[in-house]
Scaffold this motif. Structure first.
Motif, PDB file in Angstrom:
ATOM      1  N   UNK A 148       4.051   0.250  11.473  1.00  0.00           N
ATOM      2  CA  UNK A 148       2.685   0.004  12.034  1.00  0.00           C
ATOM      3  C   UNK A 148       1.753   0.115  10.837  1.00  0.00           C
ATOM      4  N   UNK A 149       0.681  -0.779  10.723  1.00  0.00           N
ATOM      5  CA  UNK A 149      -0.374  -0.664   9.996  1.00  0.00           C
ATOM      6  C   UNK A 149      -0.091  -1.435   8.638  1.00  0.00           C
ATOM      7  N   UNK A 150      -1.230  -1.950   8.146  1.00  0.00           N
ATOM      8  CA  UNK A 150      -1.228  -2.772   7.063  1.00  0.00           C
ATOM      9  C   UNK A 150      -0.848  -2.063   5.625  1.00  0.00           C
ATOM     10  N   UNK A 151      -0.851  -0.696   5.427  1.00  0.00           N
ATOM     11  CA  UNK A 151      -0.721  -0.140   4.279  1.00  0.00           C
ATOM     12  C   UNK A 151       0.487   0.893   4.679  1.00  0.00           C
ATOM     13  N   UNK A 152       1.437   0.644   5.472  1.00  0.00           N
ATOM     14  CA  UNK A 152       2.358   1.775   5.595  1.00  0.00           C
ATOM     15  C   UNK A 152       3.685   1.439   4.673  1.00  0.00           C
ATOM     16  N   UNK A 153       3.635   0.201   4.072  1.00  0.00           N
ATOM     17  CA  UNK A 153       4.926  -0.057   3.195  1.00  0.00           C
ATOM     18  C   UNK A 153       4.998   0.921   1.862  1.00  0.00           C
TER      19      UNK A 153
END
Length: 525
Positions: A148-153
Motif C-alpha cells: 500500500x502507498x505510492x512509495x512503498x516499492x
C-alpha cells in the motif's frame, strides 16, 4: 453438433516448493462453454479449470477459474508459507496453504507477470507491467506484504521496446535481471526480434547492461554467490561475458559456438555450451582463476544438469526433442565420460534427472585440471572436412575464416591502469608500433631524404586525419568523439535538473579516460 474437445491436464513442477506437497493442475478446453470465461453467453457460471491437490492425500484443496493460458501457474515461496497467483490486475497471496482466504493483494493496472524471490523471509516480489499508448513498460520490486502507498516499492525500472520480459532473481534476493524482448526488430537486423538486459536491485539501484556485440541474448545466469552473472549474447559466434553488480564487465570469454551457460552449484566452475542447432561443444572454465579446464563435446544433447556435488555433469538426448540416439552420459568436469547409457533403437528417453540434495551437503572442492581416469572410452567427434570443388582439390589449402575469432580477455583493471585496453585498442597499438618501426627503418636507410611538407592551403584537421591512413583508427576516433558528445548532452541534462541513472553517471566519469585515449590516437602514440 455436440461440443467435443480434448482437455489437456498439465502437471506443473517448476514453481513448487522443495517438499512438493501440492500440485496445481490446469485443464484448458477452449470450446467448452465456460472454462475460459467466468460466465458464458447464456449467463451460466464457468467451470473451474485450475485445481490444487494435496499430494499426500490426493484431495482437491481448491478450484479456480483460470481465464488466461499464459502465466497461469501459482508460485510458492521456498518454505511454502505463501502462495501467489496472477488474477486480472492483481496478484493474490495465500498464507499457510489456506486457499479459502486471500491474505494480501497487490493491485496494479494491466499487471502481466510476477516472480517471487527465492530464500526465506522477508519475501520479495517482482512485477511486470507492459507499456501502452506511448508509456514505457516497467518492473517494480516489492517486499511482502508492504504493497500500500505510492512509495512503498523497493525499486522501479522503466524501459521501452518490451513485448515480454523474463525476470531472474539472484539467490540472495538482492537483485533482479530483466530480459526485455520484442517480437519484431524494426531495424531488420534480426528475425527473432530485439532484446535488452536490465539490472534492478532492492536498494533502488538500476542500470542497463551494456552488451558490446549486437544480436540476441541467448542465456543469462546468476552465480550462486549472487555477486556476478554471465551473459551469452551476440550473433554467432556468440560472446560470453561475466559482469559484476555494477554491471561492469569482469571477464570476456571471447567468441565461440555457444548459446547456454551453467554455473556449478558452488559457483566456482562455469560451463559454456552450444546445444540445439550447434554441435554440442562445451567449455569448462575455472571462474576463480579464469582458466579453461576442458572442452568436451556432447553432440545432440537436449538436456544439461550439474550434479549437486559440483563435480559431475549430466547430458542427455531426450524425446520428443530428438527421437533417435536417445541416452544419457555422466561426465566429470575435466572432460572424462564416467558412465554412458544408450536407449535401444526401438525405445525413447523422456526425462532424466539427478537425485536432489539440500544445500551444504557437498562441500566445495579444489578445482583440478587433470582429467580423471575412466573405463568408458572417450569419443572423438567426427570432424567433417569442408567441401572443395574439383578445380581446387589439387591445390594447396588456404586458411580462411568466415568470422574473426576473439580470444578471452580479463576485463578487471590491472594495477597501474585505470581500465584494460580493448581488443581494438590493442590492435591499433600494435599497428602504431609496426608503423613506427617501419618509419624508423626507412629513415635509417635514407637519412638524406626529407619528407615533402604539406601544402599550406590544406586545413589542419584534414592533415591530422590523412596522416593516419588507417580506416580503423579513423573509425575509433569518430566513435570516441560521439561518446564525448553524448557525455556533454548528459551534463546538460544534469545541469537542467534531470535525475540521471547509474550507468549514465558512470559514462560521465569516463570522460577523462576517453579524452586521453583520443589524444593518444590523434598523436599516433
Amino acid at each position: 453438433m455436440a461440443h467435443h474437445t480434448l482437455q489437456k491436464a498439465q502437471y506443473f513442477q517448476g514453481n513448487l516448493g522443495k517438499t512438493a506437497k501440492f500440485i496445481p493442475i490446469v485443464r484448458m478446453g477452449p470450446y467448452l462453454p465456460g472454462p475460459m470465461e467466468k460466465t458464458s453467453k447464456d449467463g451460466t457460471a464457468g467451470i473451474p479449470n485450475l485445481q490444487l491437490y494435496d499430494v499426500k492425500t490426493g484431495t482437491c484443496l481448491k478450484s479456480f477459474i483460470q481465464k488466461k493460458a499464459q502465466n497461469w501457474y501459482p508460485f510458492w515461496s521456498e518454505d511454502e508459507i505463501i502462495c501467489a497467483r496472477n488474477v486480472n490486475n492483481e496478484v493474490h497471496f495465500f498464507e499457510n496453504n489456506n486457499f479459502n482466504t486471500i491474505a494480501n493483494k497487490l493491485h496494479l493496472q494491466k499487471i502481466n507477470d510476477f516472480v517471487l524471490s527465492p530464500g526465506p523471509q522477508p519475501y520479495k516480489v517482482a512485477v511486470y507491467v507492459p507499456g501502452s499508448k506511448g508509456a514505457p513498460s516497467f518492473v517494480r520490486l516489492y517486499q511482502y506484504p508492504n504493497f500500500a502507498g505510492p512509495h512503498v516499492a523497493l525499486a522501479n525500472k522503466s524501459f521501452f521496446k518490451a513485448d515480454k520480459v523474463t525476470m531472474l532473481w539472484n539467490k540472495k534476493a538482492t537483485a533482479v535481471l530483466v530480459i526485455a524482448s520484442t517480437e519484431v526488430d524494426k531495424t531488420g537486423a534480426s528475425y527473432y526480434g530485439e532484446q535488452t538486459l536490465h539490472y534492478i536491485a532492492t536498494n533502488g539501484e538500476s542500470a542497463v547492461v551494456q552488451l558490446p556485440k549486437n544480436g540476441p541474448i541467448y542465456d543469462v545466469v546468476w552465480n550462486s554467490s549472487s555477486t556476478e552473472f554471465c551473459v551469452v549474447y551476440g550473433f554467432m559466434p556468440a560472446k560470453a561475458t561475466i559482469f559484476n553488480l555494477k554491471c561492469d564487465p569482469v571477464f570476456d570469454f571471447g567468441t565461440g559456438p555457444r548459446n547456454a551457460a551453467y554455473y556449478s552449484p558452488h559457483g566456482h566452475i562455469l560451463v559454456l555450451a552450444g546445444f540445439g542447432n550447434l554441435r554440442g561443444q562445451m567449455e569448462v572454465w575455472d571462474v576463480k582463476n579464469y582458466k579453461l579446464i576442458s572442452k568436451p563435446v556432447a553432440s545432440d544433447s537436449t538436456y544439461f544438469a550439474w550434479c549437486p556435488d559440483g563435480e559431475h555433469i549430466l547430458t542427455a538426448t531426450c524425446a520428443p526433442r530428438l527421437r533417435v540416439n536417445n541416452g544419457y552420459k555422466i561426465w566429470h568436469y575435466t572432460g572424462s565420460i564416467l558412465h554412458k547409457y544408450d536407449v535401444p533403437s526401438n525405445g525413447e528417453l523422456w526425462q532424466v534427472s539427478w537425485q536432489p540434495f539440500l544445500d551444504g551437503i557437498f562441500p566445495a572442492k579444489t578445482v583440478t585440471y587433470q582429467a580423471v581416469p575412466s573405463e568408458v572410452p572417450s569419443e572423438e567427434p567426427k570432424v567433417a572436412t569442408a567441401y572443395r570443388p574439383p578445380a581446387l582439390r589439387n591445390k594447396p589449402i588456404t586458411n580462411s575464416k568466415l568470422h574473426e575469432e576473439e580470444p578471452p580477455q580479463n576485463m578487471k583493471p590491472q594495477p597501474g591502469h585505470d581500465k584494460p585496453l580493448s581488443k581494438t585498442a590493442l590492435k591499433n597499438q600494435r599497428k602504431h608500433e609496426a608503423k613506427k618501426a617501419a618509419k624508423e627503418a626507412r629513415s635509417d636507410k635514407s637519412p638524406d631524404v626529407t619528407p615533402t611538407p604539406a601544402p599550406q592551403s590544406v586545413p589542419q584537421n584534414t592533415i591530422s586525419q590523412s596522416t593516419f591512413g588507417d580506416p580503423e583508427i579513423d573509425k575509433k576516433i569518430k566513435n570516441l568523439k560521439k561518446k564525448l558528445k553524448a557525455i556533454e548532452q548528459l551534463k546538460e541534462q544534469a545541469a537542467a535538473g534531470k535525475q540521471l541513472e547509474k550507468n549514465q553517471l558512470e559514462k560521465i566519469q569516463k570522460e577523462t579516460a576517453i579524452l586521453q585515449e583520443l589524444e593518444e590516437l590523434e598523436l599516433g602514440i
